[in-house]
Motif scaffolding. Structure first.
Motif: not given
Lengths: 125, 125
Positions: B99-104, A70-80, A36, A1-2
């Motif tokens: 910063c968006f280097f995490k892909k779901i 495609e879905i990406r999230i950022d380093c801090d997990d606070d922006t999509i 989300w 779970m993300i």
């Protein structure tokens, strides 16, 4: 779970929408946990409307939905970051392809490009 | 004078940072009125750090500043898009280009690409 960090903005996270093919930035919306999960399960960009205070499937009125590629999230997990196919060719309710059609030049606003559709026809207002 | 809407997020506005040459989305920060004016007057992307609660010139520690090439605002005047030259080639404090280097992918997070720099060397931690 993300696990995403919805706490920094009282349950909301900013979600940037980018055209999957051209890399153009189309708009920014906000998502709560429900938006989300709806985006993940339906594959269509779904936001939380701050003005209407409810879920908002982008394009539900205009038909100009955003198909998530495609879905990406950022380093801090606070922006999509959603990378999408924009149905109808325009993301903005004004008919412009991108909501970012105002460019700042010499301290004034210059409009970039022309609307792709006529909002009066699409929204029947 | 260009009036932006800082009221929707208690004095802050989201600012998307995009690479001017590649159109890659690099990061998202927040600006208050002061950060906005500093960005305009210095030509370097300046944000308001929510964690440190003060102005933050992007790259002030790492040297990886963002030279503003173009500024756009959206239809509602409540989101900023900065198109920049990213000095040092990487925007993220982890050393990644974006910063968006995490892909779901299939419900899990996949890291895209490799860091451009070693954060331990740049931040001396």
């Amino acid at each position: 779970m993300i696990e995403l960090d919805f706490n920094k903005l009282n349950g909301l996270m900013p979600a940037i929408v980018q055209d999957f093919n051209t890399n153009e930035v189309l708009m920014l919306g906000f998502m709560n946990q429900e938006a989300w999960e709806a985006t993940l399960s339906t594959g269509k960009a779904t936001f939380y409307s701050r003005t209407r205070q409810k879920l908002w499937v982008k394009g539900e009125t205009s038909g100009h939905v955003q198909i998530v590629k495609e879905i990406r999230i950022d380093c801090d997990d606070d922006t999509i970051l959603l990378r999408v196919d924009q149905v109808g060719g325009a993301a903005c309710h004004t008919g412009h392809r991108s909501c970012f059609f105002k460019k700042i030049e010499d301290g004034t606003i210059k409009i970039i490009g022309k609307p792709v559709f006529d909002p009066r026809e699409v929204y029947h207002k």
